[in-house]
Scaffold this motif. Sequence first.
Motif, PDB file in Angstrom:
ATOM      1  N   TYR A  91      13.271  -8.700   6.415  1.00  0.00           N
ATOM      2  CA  TYR A  91      13.876  -9.756   5.634  1.00  0.00           C
ATOM      3  C   TYR A  91      14.581 -10.826   6.458  1.00  0.00           C
ATOM      4  N   TYR A  97       8.945 -11.268   6.040  1.00  0.00           N
ATOM      5  CA  TYR A  97       8.072 -10.102   5.835  1.00  0.00           C
ATOM      6  C   TYR A  97       7.228 -10.480   4.633  1.00  0.00           C
ATOM      7  N   ILE A  99       2.879 -10.947   3.069  1.00  0.00           N
ATOM      8  CA  ILE A  99       1.427 -10.773   3.196  1.00  0.00           C
ATOM      9  C   ILE A  99       0.782 -11.910   2.406  1.00  0.00           C
ATOM     10  N   ASN A 105      -1.575  -6.148  -2.866  1.00  0.00           N
ATOM     11  CA  ASN A 105      -1.850  -4.942  -3.667  1.00  0.00           C
ATOM     12  C   ASN A 105      -2.993  -4.092  -3.126  1.00  0.00           C
ATOM     13  N   GLY A 107      -2.063  -2.269  -0.279  1.00  0.00           N
ATOM     14  CA  GLY A 107      -1.289  -1.341   0.544  1.00  0.00           C
ATOM     15  C   GLY A 107      -0.981  -1.835   1.951  1.00  0.00           C
ATOM     16  N   ALA A 109       1.244  -4.166   3.100  1.00  0.00           N
ATOM     17  CA  ALA A 109       2.671  -4.272   3.445  1.00  0.00           C
ATOM     18  C   ALA A 109       3.260  -2.883   3.690  1.00  0.00           C
ATOM     19  N   THR A 110       2.868  -1.925   2.864  1.00  0.00           N
ATOM     20  CA  THR A 110       3.393  -0.566   3.007  1.00  0.00           C
ATOM     21  C   THR A 110       2.904   0.042   4.321  1.00  0.00           C
ATOM     22  N   ASN A 136      12.119  -9.605  -7.239  1.00  0.00           N
ATOM     23  CA  ASN A 136      10.966  -9.409  -6.362  1.00  0.00           C
ATOM     24  C   ASN A 136      10.407  -7.995  -6.560  1.00  0.00           C
ATOM     25  N   ARG A 141       9.042  -2.408  -5.023  1.00  0.00           N
ATOM     26  CA  ARG A 141       8.088  -1.301  -5.116  1.00  0.00           C
ATOM     27  C   ARG A 141       7.695  -0.815  -3.717  1.00  0.00           C
ATOM     28  N   LYS A 145       8.203   2.943  -2.290  1.00  0.00           N
ATOM     29  CA  LYS A 145       7.110   3.755  -1.737  1.00  0.00           C
ATOM     30  C   LYS A 145       7.458   4.268  -0.336  1.00  0.00           C
TER      31      LYS A 145
HETATM   32  C1  LIG Z   1       6.086  -7.955  -1.096  1.00  0.00           C
HETATM   33  C2  LIG Z   1       4.733  -8.073  -0.410  1.00  0.00           C
HETATM   34  C3  LIG Z   1       4.960  -8.157   1.114  1.00  0.00           C
HETATM   35  C4  LIG Z   1       3.908  -6.828  -0.742  1.00  0.00           C
HETATM   36  O1  LIG Z   1       2.678  -6.893  -0.041  1.00  0.00           O
HETATM   37  P1  LIG Z   1       1.430  -5.988  -0.447  1.00  0.00           P
HETATM   38  O2  LIG Z   1       0.559  -5.851   0.752  1.00  0.00           O
HETATM   39  O3  LIG Z   1       0.828  -6.486  -1.700  1.00  0.00           O
HETATM   40  O4  LIG Z   1       2.179  -4.585  -0.749  1.00  0.00           O
HETATM   41  P2  LIG Z   1       1.508  -3.172  -1.074  1.00  0.00           P
HETATM   42  O5  LIG Z   1       0.090  -3.363  -1.509  1.00  0.00           O
HETATM   43  O6  LIG Z   1       1.766  -2.266   0.089  1.00  0.00           O
HETATM   44  O7  LIG Z   1       2.387  -2.665  -2.296  1.00  0.00           O
HETATM   45  C5  LIG Z   1       2.665  -3.518  -3.382  1.00  0.00           C
HETATM   46  C6  LIG Z   1       3.151  -2.686  -4.555  1.00  0.00           C
HETATM   47  O8  LIG Z   1       3.847  -3.547  -5.463  1.00  0.00           O
HETATM   48  C7  LIG Z   1       3.275  -3.421  -6.755  1.00  0.00           C
HETATM   49  N1  LIG Z   1       3.436  -4.704  -7.424  1.00  0.00           N
HETATM   50  C8  LIG Z   1       2.880  -5.886  -7.116  1.00  0.00           C
HETATM   51  N2  LIG Z   1       3.304  -6.826  -7.963  1.00  0.00           N
HETATM   52  C9  LIG Z   1       4.163  -6.225  -8.814  1.00  0.00           C
HETATM   53  C10 LIG Z   1       4.929  -6.663  -9.911  1.00  0.00           C
HETATM   54  N3  LIG Z   1       4.907  -7.951 -10.305  1.00  0.00           N
HETATM   55  N4  LIG Z   1       5.708  -5.778 -10.556  1.00  0.00           N
HETATM   56  C11 LIG Z   1       5.761  -4.479 -10.150  1.00  0.00           C
HETATM   57  N5  LIG Z   1       5.040  -3.993  -9.101  1.00  0.00           N
HETATM   58  C12 LIG Z   1       4.256  -4.862  -8.463  1.00  0.00           C
HETATM   59  C13 LIG Z   1       1.841  -3.053  -6.474  1.00  0.00           C
HETATM   60  O9  LIG Z   1       1.211  -2.481  -7.612  1.00  0.00           O
HETATM   61  C14 LIG Z   1       2.018  -2.062  -5.333  1.00  0.00           C
HETATM   62  O10 LIG Z   1       2.491  -0.809  -5.788  1.00  0.00           O
HETATM   63  P3  LIG Z   1       1.480   0.442  -5.994  1.00  0.00           P
HETATM   64  O11 LIG Z   1       0.889   0.736  -4.653  1.00  0.00           O
HETATM   65  O12 LIG Z   1       2.360   1.529  -6.496  1.00  0.00           O
HETATM   66  O13 LIG Z   1       0.430   0.012  -6.976  1.00  0.00           O
HETATM   67  C15 LIG Z   1       3.918  -9.318  -0.910  1.00  0.00           C
HETATM   68  O14 LIG Z   1       3.867  -9.278  -2.320  1.00  0.00           O
HETATM   69  C16 LIG Z   1       4.538 -10.624  -0.481  1.00  0.00           C
HETATM   70  O15 LIG Z   1       4.261 -11.111   0.599  1.00  0.00           O
HETATM   71  N6  LIG Z   1       5.387 -11.218  -1.354  1.00  0.00           N
HETATM   72  C17 LIG Z   1       6.044 -12.486  -1.051  1.00  0.00           C
HETATM   73  C18 LIG Z   1       7.026 -12.387   0.121  1.00  0.00           C
HETATM   74  C19 LIG Z   1       7.994 -11.258  -0.050  1.00  0.00           C
HETATM   75  O16 LIG Z   1       8.379 -10.916  -1.154  1.00  0.00           O
HETATM   76  N7  LIG Z   1       8.392 -10.656   1.069  1.00  0.00           N
HETATM   77  C20 LIG Z   1       9.346  -9.565   1.079  1.00  0.00           C
HETATM   78  C21 LIG Z   1      10.724 -10.110   1.127  1.00  0.00           C
HETATM   79  S1  LIG Z   1      11.916  -8.804   0.943  1.00  0.00           S
END
Ligand SMILES: CC(C)(COP(=O)(O)OP(=O)(O)OC[C@H]1O[C@@H](n2cnc3c(N)ncnc32)[C@H](O)[C@@H]1OP(=O)(O)O)[C@@H](O)C(=O)NCCC(=O)NCCS
Length: 174
Positions: A91, A97, A99, A105, A107, A109-110, A136, A141, A145
């Motif tokens: 952060y 941080y 993607i 979605n 996996g 970021a995880t 967010n 989530r 995880k």
């Molecule tokens: C947060 C972020 C990094 C996640 O990246 P990602 O590669 O999609 O993450 P993952 O696939 O590992 O996991 C996402 C999880 O969130 C869940 N999710 C996505 N959107 C969601 C929503 N609107 N409400 C609830 N859950 C949500 C997905 O279903 C997934 O969970 P699951 O594996 O149980 O199904 C990405 O959404 C992003 O870049 N967002 C904008 C920047 C940001 O928020 N950065 C973090 C600052 S703290």
Amino acid sequence: MTTTLRTARLTLRPLAAADAPRLGALLAGESAIIRMTARLPDPYTEAAARAWIAGGAAANEQVFGVILSASAELIGCIGVMREPGTAGLGYWIGRGYWIGRGYWNRGFATEAARAVLDWARGDGLSAISAEVFHDNPASLRVLAKLGFAPAGDVERDLPARGGRRRLRRFVRRL
Ligand SMILES: CC(C)(COP(=O)(O)OP(=O)(O)OC[C@H]1O[C@@H](n2cnc3c(N)ncnc32)[C@H](O)[C@@H]1OP(=O)(O)O)[C@@H](O)C(=O)NCCC(=O)NCCS
């Protein structure tokens, strides 16, 4: 520092000047991503990316570009910032941080964060924190995880996000 981390699908490596056009392209018009980070300027341009990369990371931070190993595509960024005895995830790092939207979605970021947690543990850190805006759900989530536990709210001065903002803080023992 030139640490490179590898996971099943990803390579995490330091950013290089040649990454600037790709960073700019991934974040062009992406206010929804940018406003979830602490410091990324909105709009984010290739010039901004070039300046960030040229400026380098602070002495206590490690920033990784997240690369799809199979195609060598850069898809996002993640980092850690060391505090005494602990570290902050993603952060607070200059490049955030995040993607790219086309890769959400699946996996990534995880998976990237798990690699960073393992690396931090191996580097002698005992805990890692993360701070997230209330609205967010995807990031909340991801932290769930990864086994992060809620640690209350904090207020931070975030000039790039309009000033003083309230965030949810989480901590994960390593
Ligand atoms: C947060 C972020 C990094 C996640 O990246 P990602 O590669 O999609 O993450 P993952 O696939 O590992 O996991 C996402 C999880 O969130 C869940 N999710 C996505 N959107 C969601 C929503 N609107 N409400 C609830 N859950 C949500 C997905 O279903 C997934 O969970 P699951 O594996 O149980 O199904 C990405 O959404 C992003 O870049 N967002 C904008 C920047 C940001 O928020 N950065 C973090 C600052 S703290």
